[in-house]
Enzyme design. Structure first.
Site, PDB file in Angstrom:
ATOM      1  N   TYR A 202     -20.235   4.709  46.256  1.00 41.66           N
ATOM      2  CA  TYR A 202     -20.131   4.342  44.843  1.00 41.66           C
ATOM      3  C   TYR A 202     -19.181   3.153  44.735  1.00 41.66           C
ATOM      4  O   TYR A 202     -17.994   3.258  45.065  1.00 41.66           O
ATOM      5  CB  TYR A 202     -19.620   5.532  44.030  1.00 41.66           C
ATOM      6  N   ARG A 292     -41.906  -5.761  37.030  1.00 39.45           N
ATOM      7  CA  ARG A 292     -42.457  -6.036  35.689  1.00 39.45           C
ATOM      8  C   ARG A 292     -41.612  -7.109  35.027  1.00 39.45           C
ATOM      9  O   ARG A 292     -40.605  -7.520  35.568  1.00 39.45           O
ATOM     10  CB  ARG A 292     -42.393  -4.759  34.853  1.00 39.45           C
ATOM     11  N   VAL A 295     -36.687  -7.070  29.665  1.00 44.13           N
ATOM     12  CA  VAL A 295     -36.252  -7.347  28.291  1.00 44.13           C
ATOM     13  C   VAL A 295     -35.533  -8.703  28.232  1.00 44.13           C
ATOM     14  O   VAL A 295     -35.761  -9.510  27.343  1.00 44.13           O
ATOM     15  CB  VAL A 295     -35.298  -6.232  27.800  1.00 44.13           C
TER      16      VAL A 295
HETATM   17  P1  ADP Z   1     -32.169   3.039  37.676  1.00 41.97           P
HETATM   18  O1  ADP Z   1     -33.439   2.852  38.429  1.00 41.97           O
HETATM   19  O2  ADP Z   1     -32.074   4.405  37.080  1.00 41.97           O
HETATM   20  O3  ADP Z   1     -31.869   1.931  36.725  1.00 41.97           O
HETATM   21  P2  ADP Z   1     -30.261   1.849  39.560  1.00 41.97           P
HETATM   22  O4  ADP Z   1     -30.270   2.141  41.010  1.00 41.97           O
HETATM   23  O5  ADP Z   1     -30.785   0.545  39.128  1.00 41.97           O
HETATM   24  O6  ADP Z   1     -31.001   3.046  38.796  1.00 41.97           O
HETATM   25  O7  ADP Z   1     -28.771   2.024  39.011  1.00 41.97           O
HETATM   26  C1  ADP Z   1     -28.487   1.941  37.625  1.00 41.97           C
HETATM   27  C2  ADP Z   1     -27.028   1.684  37.404  1.00 41.97           C
HETATM   28  O8  ADP Z   1     -26.220   2.721  38.013  1.00 41.97           O
HETATM   29  C3  ADP Z   1     -26.502   0.398  37.997  1.00 41.97           C
HETATM   30  O9  ADP Z   1     -26.705  -0.711  37.148  1.00 41.97           O
HETATM   31  C4  ADP Z   1     -25.038   0.728  38.177  1.00 41.97           C
HETATM   32  O10 ADP Z   1     -24.373   0.605  36.921  1.00 41.97           O
HETATM   33  C5  ADP Z   1     -25.032   2.184  38.577  1.00 41.97           C
HETATM   34  N1  ADP Z   1     -25.085   2.328  40.047  1.00 41.97           N
HETATM   35  C6  ADP Z   1     -26.176   2.537  40.830  1.00 41.97           C
HETATM   36  N2  ADP Z   1     -25.848   2.589  42.126  1.00 41.97           N
HETATM   37  C7  ADP Z   1     -24.503   2.426  42.205  1.00 41.97           C
HETATM   38  C8  ADP Z   1     -23.549   2.386  43.280  1.00 41.97           C
HETATM   39  N3  ADP Z   1     -23.888   2.536  44.557  1.00 41.97           N
HETATM   40  N4  ADP Z   1     -22.243   2.179  42.948  1.00 41.97           N
HETATM   41  C9  ADP Z   1     -21.861   2.012  41.666  1.00 41.97           C
HETATM   42  N5  ADP Z   1     -22.696   2.050  40.620  1.00 41.97           N
HETATM   43  C10 ADP Z   1     -24.019   2.259  40.869  1.00 41.97           C
END
Ligand code: ADP
Length: 449
Positions: A202, A292, A295
């Site tokens: 994280y 895709r 926004v």
């Molecule tokens: P989703 O497909 O649900 O949008 P993402 O993998 O794009 O999931 O993650 C969405 C959000 O979650 C990211 O923009 C970030 O804010 C947080 N996030 C995801 N992975 C991490 C990570 N490894 N460390 C910190 N924040 C994360």
């Protein structure tokens, strides 16, 4: 080129696509739910067909009804917009098998990128940097503990099939790992029909930076620079800008090259976005690809001059991209504010009838919206009702232009988040571009609302 396109969506993106069709001399077919009889997209399209009741599951997600509408109107292609069926590979396949063109990438590209574990494997092969963590799916608690120890706490447990910010759990210590791991699996199984989960380190203070790409059916893939999307609440973007005020030339070259490598690895066709998290030291990691239009595409359109919807349509029709990477130049700065029908600080939705709507105007202001005076915003869908986009020579001027544009906006009859944007734009942290993905939530918490 196509003669007629069906738009399988509603709201501002349906209007945006209908407008592009008109400019290209293509006839447009709107589909609408019973709640959208008087919606802007229903009125603006050349033809409109009702596809079911208000609930999205019975209308905008109703594949059989949408395919019947396409057949009835002799549409040659389907544009899915974003949300609803836009990332549904089976729908894309059905469209293709019915002899229609899908305005988007191949079902294979969509399948790989829609499965986060498969996507990470592909990205590793293509040398795209990944967040440290498990090498694929984590299959039991012992495995989870091993991976978390190597990565170091905090870690995030993520559903492979997750999306829209759902299916993720942050874990701060080994004591809570077993519970979070099994909860995440159970919830993923129930929500997505797939309980595959994986673990990543994280990242504590990252920015969300994404790269826009565009590919054609002749093997050409270009990037259109990056967007800064760190202003989020509940994983929902609130304000986006291009270019990122944090990214320098050297980092830009690297992250954009990584975006092109990611898209090339899945032979990407159409407009797509590769999302990265960037640490304060400017190291960055792939998190996912959205297969895709997004926004926030207008900020990229404005700094590059490329009409992304037009090129989605043209490449789907088989046209090669007429520009090479070196032809794409970036000019000035663009910001987008998402206007939602919701309380600006409590975020409770506020559907209802718009008594008066006045859109901002003037130099270098763009408004993408489906509002009109007398329109009743239905309670069934997304609360976003308008996007205001401004462009200027530099970021500071762009912020000033956005401030005056937001001040000009009048929406009476429903509550909007206009005041949130007014206060955010005036915030010194925002103005200095000193923020990360936690900035907005931390600032809202400090308000003690
Ligand atoms: P989703 O497909 O649900 O949008 P993402 O993998 O794009 O999931 O993650 C969405 C959000 O979650 C990211 O923009 C970030 O804010 C947080 N996030 C995801 N992975 C991490 C990570 N490894 N460390 C910190 N924040 C994360």
């Amino acid at each position: 080129m196509f003669h007629k396109i069906l738009i399988a969506n509603r709201g501002e993106i349906a209007v945006r696509i209908i407008r592009a069709c008109k400019e290209l001399g293509i006839r447009s077919v709107a589909v609408y739910s019973e709640a959208d009889k008087d919606a802007m997209h229903t009125r603006l399209a050349d033809e409109s067909i009702c596809i079911g009741p208000a609930a999205g599951a019975k209308s905008y997600l109703n594949i059989a009804a949408i395919m019947a509408a396409a057949e009835l109107t002799d549409a040659e292609a389907i544009h899915p917009g974003y949300g609803f069926l836009a990332e549904n590979a089976s729908f894309a396949e059905i469209v293709g098998e019915s002899g229609l063109s899908w305005i988007g990438p191949s079902p294979e590209s969509m399948r790989i990128m829609g499965d986060k574990v498969a996507a990470k494997h592909k990205m590793a092969e293509a040398n795209v940097p990944l967040v440290p963590g498990s090498d694929g799916a984590v299959t039991d608690v012992e495995d989870a503990k091993r991976v978390a120890k190597v990565a170091g706490f905090p870690v995030i447990v993520k559903a492979s099939a997750g999306g829209g910010g759902r299916g993720m759990k942050v874990v701060h210590s080994e004591a809570s790992l077993a519970n979070a791991y099994s909860m995440c699996r159970t919830e993923a199984g129930a929500a997505f029909g797939d309980d595959t989960v994986f673990i990543e380190k994280y990242l504590e203070e990252p920015r969300h930076i994404e790269v826009q790409v565009l590919g054609d059916k002749h093997g050409n893939i270009v990037h259109l620079f990056e967007r800064e999307c760190s202003m989020q609440r509940n994983n929902q973007k609130v304000l986006e800008e291009a270019p990122s005020p944090f990214v320098d030339e050297e980092t830009r070259a690297k992250i954009c090259a990584a975006g092109v490598a990611a898209a090339s690895a899945v032979n990407y066709v159409g407009a797509g976005t590769i999302e990265f998290l960037m640490n304060p030291d400017k190291s960055f990691y792939f998190i996912e690809m959205n297969t895709r239009i997004q926004v926030e595409h207008p900020v990229t359109e404005w700094i590059t001059g490329v009409d992304l919807i037009e090129w989605q349509i043209r490449v789907a029709a088989g046209e090669p991209l007429p520009f090479a990477q070196s032809d794409i130049k970036m000019k000035g700065h663009a910001i987008e504010c998402r206007i939602n029908a919701e309380h600006p600080f409590k975020f409770t939705p506020s559907p209802g009838t718009v008594q008066l709507y006045h859109a901002p105007g003037g130099r270098s202001v763009r408004v993408d919206s489906f509002l009109y005076t007398g329109y009743t915003i239905p309670p069934y869908y997304d609360s976003m009702i308008a996007k205001i986009i401004t462009h200027a020579r530099d970021r500071q001027k762009c912020i000033r232009r956005m401030q005056r544009a937001i001040d000009e906006l009048v929406v009476l009859g429903v509550t909007t988040n206009q005041e949130l944007h007014q206060r955010l734009l005036a915030n010194p942290g925002f103005q200095k571009a000193d923020f990360n993905i936690h900035f907005l939530e931390r600032w809202l918490n400090q308000m003690h609302l």
